[in-house]
Design an enzyme around this catalytic site. Structure first.
Site, PDB file in Angstrom:
ATOM      1  N   LYS A  25      -7.025  -0.838 -10.151  1.00  0.00           N
ATOM      2  CA  LYS A  25      -7.589  -1.442  -9.089  1.00  0.00           C
ATOM      3  C   LYS A  25      -8.943  -0.469  -8.924  1.00  0.00           C
ATOM      4  O   LYS A  25      -8.781   0.813  -8.814  1.00  0.00           O
ATOM      5  CB  LYS A  25      -6.884  -1.623  -7.910  1.00  0.00           C
ATOM      6  CG  LYS A  25      -7.552  -1.836  -6.671  1.00  0.00           C
ATOM      7  CD  LYS A  25      -6.523  -2.404  -5.727  1.00  0.00           C
ATOM      8  CE  LYS A  25      -7.179  -2.803  -4.460  1.00  0.00           C
ATOM      9  NZ  LYS A  25      -7.612  -1.558  -3.504  1.00  0.00           N
TER      10      LYS A  25
ATOM     11  N   SER B 249       0.720  -0.933   0.076  1.00  0.00           N
ATOM     12  CA  SER B 249       0.056  -0.178   0.133  1.00  0.00           C
ATOM     13  C   SER B 249       0.948   1.443  -0.080  1.00  0.00           C
ATOM     14  O   SER B 249       1.781   1.300   0.667  1.00  0.00           O
ATOM     15  CB  SER B 249      -0.888  -0.100   1.337  1.00  0.00           C
ATOM     16  OG  SER B 249      -1.455   1.126   1.247  1.00  0.00           O
TER      17      SER B 249
ATOM     18  N   HIS C 212     -12.994  -1.226  -3.428  1.00  0.00           N
ATOM     19  CA  HIS C 212     -12.264  -0.492  -2.056  1.00  0.00           C
ATOM     20  C   HIS C 212     -12.864  -0.318  -0.780  1.00  0.00           C
ATOM     21  O   HIS C 212     -13.559   0.643  -0.537  1.00  0.00           O
ATOM     22  CB  HIS C 212     -11.913   1.170  -2.819  1.00  0.00           C
ATOM     23  CG  HIS C 212     -10.949   1.562  -1.944  1.00  0.00           C
ATOM     24  ND1 HIS C 212      -9.585   1.772  -2.549  1.00  0.00           N
ATOM     25  CD2 HIS C 212     -10.615   1.663  -0.787  1.00  0.00           C
ATOM     26  CE1 HIS C 212      -8.700   2.204  -1.534  1.00  0.00           C
ATOM     27  NE2 HIS C 212      -9.195   2.236  -0.789  1.00  0.00           N
TER      28      HIS C 212
ATOM     29  N   TYR D  58      -1.324   5.766  -6.098  1.00  0.00           N
ATOM     30  CA  TYR D  58      -2.375   6.833  -6.583  1.00  0.00           C
ATOM     31  C   TYR D  58      -2.036   7.790  -7.470  1.00  0.00           C
ATOM     32  O   TYR D  58      -0.652   7.974  -7.377  1.00  0.00           O
ATOM     33  CB  TYR D  58      -3.054   7.382  -5.242  1.00  0.00           C
ATOM     34  CG  TYR D  58      -3.694   6.408  -4.228  1.00  0.00           C
ATOM     35  CD1 TYR D  58      -5.101   6.113  -4.418  1.00  0.00           C
ATOM     36  CD2 TYR D  58      -3.075   6.109  -3.073  1.00  0.00           C
ATOM     37  CE1 TYR D  58      -5.604   5.218  -3.537  1.00  0.00           C
ATOM     38  CE2 TYR D  58      -3.623   5.406  -2.015  1.00  0.00           C
ATOM     39  CZ  TYR D  58      -5.035   4.910  -2.429  1.00  0.00           C
ATOM     40  OH  TYR D  58      -5.253   4.198  -1.238  1.00  0.00           O
TER      41      TYR D  58
ATOM     42  N   THR E 210      -4.918   2.765  -7.916  1.00  0.00           N
ATOM     43  CA  THR E 210      -6.210   2.503  -7.397  1.00  0.00           C
ATOM     44  C   THR E 210      -6.789   4.056  -7.984  1.00  0.00           C
ATOM     45  O   THR E 210      -6.544   4.954  -7.670  1.00  0.00           O
ATOM     46  CB  THR E 210      -6.166   2.580  -5.774  1.00  0.00           C
ATOM     47  OG1 THR E 210      -5.516   1.572  -5.323  1.00  0.00           O
ATOM     48  CG2 THR E 210      -7.658   2.694  -5.248  1.00  0.00           C
TER      49      THR E 210
END
Ligand SMILES: Cc1cc2nc3c(=O)[nH]c(=O)nc-3n(C[C@H](O)[C@H](O)[C@H](O)COP(=O)(O)O)c2cc1C
Length: 251
Positions: A147, A4, A171, A26, A52
């Site tokens: 994602k 992450s 999410h 991101y 994401t």
């Protein structure tokens, strides 16, 4: 393992263990930070990034509010009582340094995990669109996985923009996600998935049983997958794919 953006351990440190990693990133308002994350991922040998796309906003999280999760720097009485009941954990914390969000703390001047995470979360670009995916594609030569896709049209758009793969998820399980059992893994494979990712099960296992708990959760999932395959008469993963969606009535 997907690392992450908000990982407490920097991706470089995790990569140094030799584990095969994907970097979750991101697209941030400050593209220089995103570019830096990409360079860092490439620098530690990561071949795939997961971008994401379904976090345009941080919604109200009632459980976080109720549990005082956003204010850990000012513990409530019930949190203090909870901490008092875990002396071994507290002793471990006292021996180490104050935790930071090690993967991103270089991009913020704030101190403390919550403030650091908040600063970078505020950087997530809510205007993200397919041009940004094309920009990412130009700036990343490895695999690009998108994602947070929930609609076939969006999957097509992501692939048109240069994605090598998509992760079907929303999410946080507000509607679906939720791979929890081996049977669900087999179902996903039968429906055409090349892989299945889990978000919460390992975190629950870690909370309940530490590192051995994570191992036990993964072993349980693997056992369940084998059991379902055996009961359905499927010898290997390829057989699940070949059987396809037609086999799902068996469950
Ligand atoms: C506590 C928590 C933290 C998460 N952090 C991230 C994150 O940093 N990046 C991300 O792309 N998704 C994040 N997610 C979403 C998960 O990756 C996943 O999409 C979601 O939890 C659904 O899968 P699951 O049903 O297996 O949990 C997070 C989810 C949870 C519950």
């Amino acid at each position: 393992m997907g690392v992450s953006t908000f990982s407490i351990a920097p991706m470089e440190k995790i990569a140094s263990t030799g584990a095969g990693l994907l970097a979750q990133i991101y697209v941030l308002r400050d593209r220089a930070i995103t570019r830096d994350m990409l360079a860092r991922a490439a620098g530690c040998g990561i071949k795939s990034i997961i971008v994401t796309v379904d976090t345009a906003i941080t919604p109200i999280r009632e459980r976080d509010i109720r549990n005082g999760f956003r204010h850990l720097s000012r513990p409530t009485l019930s949190q203090m009582l909870g901490l008092a009941g875990r002396p071994a954990w507290l002793a471990g914390l006292a021996g180490g340094s104050i935790p930071t969000v090690g993967n991103i703390d270089r991009y913020t001047t704030s101190r403390g995990v919550m403030a650091q995470a908040r600063d970078v979360a505020a950087q997530i670009d809510p205007t993200l669109n397919r041009d940004d995916l094309a920009w990412l594609r130009e700036n990343w030569t490895g695999q690009l996985i998108v994602k947070g896709i929930m609609h076939p049209d969006d999957a097509v758009q992501a692939v048109d923009a240069g994605a090598d793969g998509i992760i079907v998820s929303n999410h946080g399980g507000r509607l679906d996600s939720g791979i929890r059992r081996g049977g669900e893994v087999v179902t996903a494979l039968a429906l055409g998935a090349t892989a299945v990712a889990i978000g919460r099960p390992w975190a629950w296992a870690l909370a309940a049983g530490g590192a051995p708990g994570v191992g036990a959760a993964l072993d349980t999932l693997a056992q369940e997958i084998r059991d379902v395959m055996a009961l359905a008469g499927l010898c290997d993963i390829e057989a699940i794919r070949t059987a396809g969606r037609d086999m799902l009535w068996k469950f």
